[in-house]
Design a protein around this motif. Sequence first.
Motif, PDB file in Angstrom:
ATOM      1  N   SER A 123      46.994  44.538 -12.685  1.00  0.00           N
ATOM      2  CA  SER A 123      46.088  43.871 -13.740  1.00  0.00           C
ATOM      3  C   SER A 123      44.817  43.791 -13.420  1.00  0.00           C
ATOM      4  CB  SER A 123      46.557  42.435 -14.122  1.00  0.00           C
ATOM      5  OG  SER A 123      48.095  42.432 -14.398  1.00  0.00           O
ATOM      6  N   LYS A 124      44.536  43.611 -11.990  1.00  0.00           N
ATOM      7  CA  LYS A 124      42.980  43.648 -11.694  1.00  0.00           C
ATOM      8  C   LYS A 124      42.599  45.239 -11.663  1.00  0.00           C
ATOM      9  CE  LYS A 124      43.351  39.924  -8.070  1.00  0.00           C
ATOM     10  NZ  LYS A 124      43.283  39.488  -6.726  1.00  0.00           N
ATOM     11  N   LYS A 125      43.288  46.166 -11.407  1.00  0.00           N
ATOM     12  CA  LYS A 125      42.840  47.318 -11.376  1.00  0.00           C
ATOM     13  C   LYS A 125      42.299  47.859 -12.691  1.00  0.00           C
ATOM     14  CE  LYS A 125      45.653  48.970  -7.529  1.00  0.00           C
ATOM     15  NZ  LYS A 125      47.000  49.876  -7.119  1.00  0.00           N
ATOM     16  N   VAL A 126      43.060  47.504 -13.836  1.00  0.00           N
ATOM     17  CA  VAL A 126      42.739  47.852 -14.903  1.00  0.00           C
ATOM     18  C   VAL A 126      41.723  47.056 -15.668  1.00  0.00           C
ATOM     19  CG1 VAL A 126      44.872  49.012 -15.443  1.00  0.00           C
ATOM     20  CG2 VAL A 126      44.775  46.836 -16.171  1.00  0.00           C
ATOM     21  N   ASP A 127      41.304  46.098 -14.823  1.00  0.00           N
ATOM     22  CA  ASP A 127      40.148  45.205 -15.382  1.00  0.00           C
ATOM     23  C   ASP A 127      40.606  43.975 -16.401  1.00  0.00           C
ATOM     24  OD1 ASP A 127      37.640  44.533 -14.573  1.00  0.00           O
ATOM     25  OD2 ASP A 127      36.686  45.167 -16.478  1.00  0.00           O
ATOM     26  N   TYR A 128      41.998  43.759 -16.487  1.00  0.00           N
ATOM     27  CA  TYR A 128      42.587  42.836 -17.377  1.00  0.00           C
ATOM     28  C   TYR A 128      41.982  41.372 -16.710  1.00  0.00           C
ATOM     29  CZ  TYR A 128      45.476  39.366 -19.748  1.00  0.00           C
ATOM     30  OH  TYR A 128      45.903  38.290 -20.215  1.00  0.00           O
ATOM     31  N   ILE A 129      42.255  41.455 -15.501  1.00  0.00           N
ATOM     32  CA  ILE A 129      41.821  40.236 -14.522  1.00  0.00           C
ATOM     33  C   ILE A 129      40.445  40.517 -14.103  1.00  0.00           C
ATOM     34  CG2 ILE A 129      42.114  38.687 -12.629  1.00  0.00           C
ATOM     35  CD1 ILE A 129      45.202  39.276 -13.027  1.00  0.00           C
ATOM     36  N   ARG A 130      39.406  39.755 -14.509  1.00  0.00           N
ATOM     37  CA  ARG A 130      38.000  40.068 -14.617  1.00  0.00           C
ATOM     38  C   ARG A 130      37.543  39.772 -12.749  1.00  0.00           C
ATOM     39  NH1 ARG A 130      34.855  42.659 -18.610  1.00  0.00           N
ATOM     40  NH2 ARG A 130      36.240  43.294 -20.337  1.00  0.00           N
ATOM     41  N   THR A 131      37.815  40.499 -12.012  1.00  0.00           N
ATOM     42  CA  THR A 131      37.565  39.976 -10.497  1.00  0.00           C
ATOM     43  C   THR A 131      36.117  39.597 -10.375  1.00  0.00           C
ATOM     44  OG1 THR A 131      37.581  42.048  -9.920  1.00  0.00           O
ATOM     45  CG2 THR A 131      39.625  40.775  -9.529  1.00  0.00           C
ATOM     46  N   ASP A 132      35.066  40.468 -11.159  1.00  0.00           N
ATOM     47  CA  ASP A 132      33.843  40.137 -10.939  1.00  0.00           C
ATOM     48  C   ASP A 132      33.265  38.836 -11.453  1.00  0.00           C
ATOM     49  OD1 ASP A 132      34.301  41.456 -13.367  1.00  0.00           O
ATOM     50  OD2 ASP A 132      32.303  41.377 -13.869  1.00  0.00           O
ATOM     51  N   ARG A 133      33.835  38.500 -12.439  1.00  0.00           N
ATOM     52  CA  ARG A 133      33.403  37.094 -13.140  1.00  0.00           C
ATOM     53  C   ARG A 133      34.251  35.826 -12.488  1.00  0.00           C
ATOM     54  NH1 ARG A 133      33.844  38.827 -19.525  1.00  0.00           N
ATOM     55  NH2 ARG A 133      32.098  40.329 -19.412  1.00  0.00           N
ATOM     56  N   ILE A 134      35.300  36.131 -11.841  1.00  0.00           N
ATOM     57  CA  ILE A 134      36.086  35.019 -11.318  1.00  0.00           C
ATOM     58  C   ILE A 134      35.333  34.658  -9.850  1.00  0.00           C
ATOM     59  CG2 ILE A 134      38.291  34.530 -10.011  1.00  0.00           C
ATOM     60  CD1 ILE A 134      39.541  36.372 -12.102  1.00  0.00           C
ATOM     61  N   ALA A 135      34.823  35.831  -9.362  1.00  0.00           N
ATOM     62  CA  ALA A 135      33.959  35.687  -8.041  1.00  0.00           C
ATOM     63  C   ALA A 135      32.826  34.827  -8.385  1.00  0.00           C
ATOM     64  CB  ALA A 135      33.709  37.276  -7.321  1.00  0.00           C
ATOM     65  N   LYS A 136      32.488  34.423  -9.451  1.00  0.00           N
ATOM     66  CA  LYS A 136      31.209  33.600  -9.881  1.00  0.00           C
ATOM     67  C   LYS A 136      31.522  32.285  -9.661  1.00  0.00           C
ATOM     68  CE  LYS A 136      29.191  36.976 -12.894  1.00  0.00           C
ATOM     69  NZ  LYS A 136      28.603  37.521 -13.953  1.00  0.00           N
ATOM     70  N   ASN A 137      33.086  32.021  -9.787  1.00  0.00           N
ATOM     71  CA  ASN A 137      33.416  30.451  -9.785  1.00  0.00           C
ATOM     72  C   ASN A 137      33.102  29.967  -8.477  1.00  0.00           C
ATOM     73  OD1 ASN A 137      34.460  30.927 -12.221  1.00  0.00           O
ATOM     74  ND2 ASN A 137      36.621  31.123 -11.799  1.00  0.00           N
ATOM     75  N   GLU A 138      32.554  28.559  -8.706  1.00  0.00           N
ATOM     76  CA  GLU A 138      32.529  27.832  -7.269  1.00  0.00           C
ATOM     77  C   GLU A 138      33.409  27.197  -6.774  1.00  0.00           C
ATOM     78  OE1 GLU A 138      28.866  25.766  -7.154  1.00  0.00           O
ATOM     79  OE2 GLU A 138      27.412  27.248  -7.313  1.00  0.00           O
ATOM     80  N   GLU A 139      34.196  27.110  -5.678  1.00  0.00           N
ATOM     81  CA  GLU A 139      35.268  26.458  -5.228  1.00  0.00           C
ATOM     82  C   GLU A 139      35.053  25.673  -3.820  1.00  0.00           C
ATOM     83  OE1 GLU A 139      38.068  29.632  -5.111  1.00  0.00           O
ATOM     84  OE2 GLU A 139      38.205  29.847  -7.001  1.00  0.00           O
ATOM     85  N   TRP A 140      35.828  24.455  -3.761  1.00  0.00           N
ATOM     86  CA  TRP A 140      35.777  23.898  -2.452  1.00  0.00           C
ATOM     87  C   TRP A 140      36.712  22.814  -2.502  1.00  0.00           C
ATOM     88  CZ3 TRP A 140      32.131  23.045  -6.372  1.00  0.00           C
ATOM     89  CH2 TRP A 140      32.133  21.499  -6.833  1.00  0.00           C
ATOM     90  N   LEU A 141      36.811  22.041  -1.159  1.00  0.00           N
ATOM     91  CA  LEU A 141      38.153  21.340  -1.236  1.00  0.00           C
ATOM     92  C   LEU A 141      37.313  19.830  -0.902  1.00  0.00           C
ATOM     93  CD1 LEU A 141      40.711  22.990   1.153  1.00  0.00           C
ATOM     94  CD2 LEU A 141      40.606  22.802  -1.300  1.00  0.00           C
ATOM     95  N   THR A 142      38.000  18.833  -1.352  1.00  0.00           N
ATOM     96  CA  THR A 142      37.567  17.481  -1.084  1.00  0.00           C
ATOM     97  C   THR A 142      38.555  16.660  -0.407  1.00  0.00           C
ATOM     98  OG1 THR A 142      35.728  17.448  -2.864  1.00  0.00           O
ATOM     99  CG2 THR A 142      36.483  15.242  -1.900  1.00  0.00           C
ATOM    100  N   LYS A 143      38.468  16.202   0.651  1.00  0.00           N
ATOM    101  CA  LYS A 143      39.542  15.208   1.129  1.00  0.00           C
ATOM    102  C   LYS A 143      39.534  13.921   0.573  1.00  0.00           C
ATOM    103  CE  LYS A 143      39.334  16.921   5.924  1.00  0.00           C
ATOM    104  NZ  LYS A 143      40.669  17.716   6.083  1.00  0.00           N
ATOM    105  N   THR A 144      40.996  13.654   0.255  1.00  0.00           N
ATOM    106  CA  THR A 144      41.198  12.192  -0.273  1.00  0.00           C
ATOM    107  C   THR A 144      42.355  11.773   0.466  1.00  0.00           C
ATOM    108  OG1 THR A 144      42.848  13.010  -1.985  1.00  0.00           O
ATOM    109  CG2 THR A 144      40.265  13.282  -2.380  1.00  0.00           C
ATOM    110  N   GLU A 145      42.764  10.363  -0.024  1.00  0.00           N
ATOM    111  CA  GLU A 145      43.870   9.856   0.499  1.00  0.00           C
ATOM    112  C   GLU A 145      45.174  10.403   0.270  1.00  0.00           C
ATOM    113  OE1 GLU A 145      45.454   5.899  -0.987  1.00  0.00           O
ATOM    114  OE2 GLU A 145      43.589   5.753  -2.087  1.00  0.00           O
ATOM    115  N   TYR A 146      45.023  11.365  -0.869  1.00  0.00           N
ATOM    116  CA  TYR A 146      46.398  12.120  -1.124  1.00  0.00           C
ATOM    117  C   TYR A 146      46.291  13.677  -0.841  1.00  0.00           C
ATOM    118  CZ  TYR A 146      46.210   8.060  -4.338  1.00  0.00           C
ATOM    119  OH  TYR A 146      46.135   6.718  -4.899  1.00  0.00           O
ATOM    120  N   GLY A 147      45.370  14.090   0.071  1.00  0.00           N
ATOM    121  CA  GLY A 147      45.211  15.311   0.595  1.00  0.00           C
ATOM    122  C   GLY A 147      44.010  15.920  -0.014  1.00  0.00           C
ATOM    123  N   ASP A 148      43.909  17.208   0.196  1.00  0.00           N
ATOM    124  CA  ASP A 148      42.602  18.015  -0.153  1.00  0.00           C
ATOM    125  C   ASP A 148      42.696  18.328  -1.652  1.00  0.00           C
ATOM    126  OD1 ASP A 148      41.441  17.832   2.534  1.00  0.00           O
ATOM    127  OD2 ASP A 148      42.299  19.843   2.908  1.00  0.00           O
TER     128      ASP A 148
END
Length: 511
Positions: A123-148
């Motif tokens: 699905s990535k190879k045929v560009d159905y999953i658009r990896t170039d756009r997904i790479a733009k997402n900003e992601e991080w973890l935040t520690k809480t009392e319930y885990g990250d």
Amino acid sequence: MSVSIYHHIEHLLHYGVRQELITKWDIEVIRNKILEVLEIEDYIYPDKVVEEDTPLREILEAILDWASKNNRLKENTITYRDLLDTKLMGCFVPLPSELNRTFFEMVTSEGPEQATNWFYKFSKKVDYIRTDRIAKNEEWLTKTEYGDMEITINLSKPEKDPVAIAAAKNLKQTGYPNCLLCKENTGYAGRINHPARQNHRIIPVTLKDEQWFLQFSPYVYYKEHAICFSEQHSPMTISKKTFEQLLLFVQQYPHYFIGSNADLPIVGGSILSHEHFQGGYHEFPMAKAPIEWQFSLKQYPTVIAGLVQWPMSVIRLQGEEIEELVEASDYILQKWKHYTDVKADIVAYTNDKRHNTITPIARRRNDLFEIDLVLRNNRTNKEYPFGIFHPHEEVHSIKKENIGLIEVMGLAVLPGRLKDEMNILAEQLVQVDYEERITRDDSISKHLNWAKTVKSKYANIKESNVHSIIQKEIGLTFETILHHAGVFKRNTEGKSAFLRFIDVLVHEKNA
């Protein structure tokens, strides 16, 4: 006509062979398909044989630029470019029968984990999953009392361009496909108000003698973000059958979790018109959360039951037998649907309008089946017109959308607008007169109260730490949002109220 277009076409063919989407015996047929798509009647073979491994996105952008200059695009906007590049990649996609055969042969020979991984890569190879756009997402973890907690600012879905919006008004209205989840999307050419899907394929799945299909989300939020949807375009429902289908799915695909959005507005997902589940190869923070208080259901002696240490109200059931887990889950659903506790703001019905439902999530724990039942209520009142158990107004500058399945499990999917807003806010927070600056700026004025709270928590906010502080506080705000969505609060009164409901489950006879 520039010779360069022929180079780009050869690059695309080379990509298809290199990624094993086609073989050398397919090249002439696929080349002719591409020429048909691009409305090119002749062909000049490039002097130089293509050997370099040019990235797919670079190839497609070059072809799209040529198409724009040569009147193959109605408008050079993201919508029209997406329609064309999807049509190009559709040339490389096999018929469903061939793809299904490969998938299920792999299930038999190598196992379901290897099969879904292959389908995901495809699905990535045929560009159905658009990896170039997904790479733009900003992601991080935040520690809480319930885990990250997992935080994502979603930048992968393209905003609708004004040209497409205007053109859509003149389109003939059509009900085909009925929605974005219908099986008729497979191979569909798309239109300016409906995405192209020529490169889209689905895998058949049987759940309780019903035909369902497995696909991936084009804008995945986690590893192998899958959608399992019914063949029938019928509304979302949470019922005994739902629990059975979820558990039967993880019996077939034990490396996946699978869950369903609730079936009521406010607490449900974005598409309530089509029965579907979401799953994937990912362990969410809620799945890592422990049982903090265990109880027994006498009528289901083989089922282990407990309350999960989580900001929302979650009952976890475990057992070796699907049938007993299904019965226990349905027992809890039926009791919850009709449960009222005015002291806890829980009212089951307003006249004949039901408010209580469940967000269920199933997974495997070695030999055990496990299902989490997240209790939901969609009632509103004057104080909370958007929902009593919905993000409250003080957090709407960060997120005011429904808390669906993915957020319930501890992954915040936040709107793309936040990236620019938080960058501007960071510039102002380090200023002495930050309040006045934020107030004057229409793009961030809605964040003023939130910014004042952040400022009060940190004595020394400066350029070197302001971005990390903002990320941390967004994560903690998401934790607060989950508390808002929890029907039984994590305080003394809320815990007592939760135990009152558990007492009903434990001491009443099975209905």
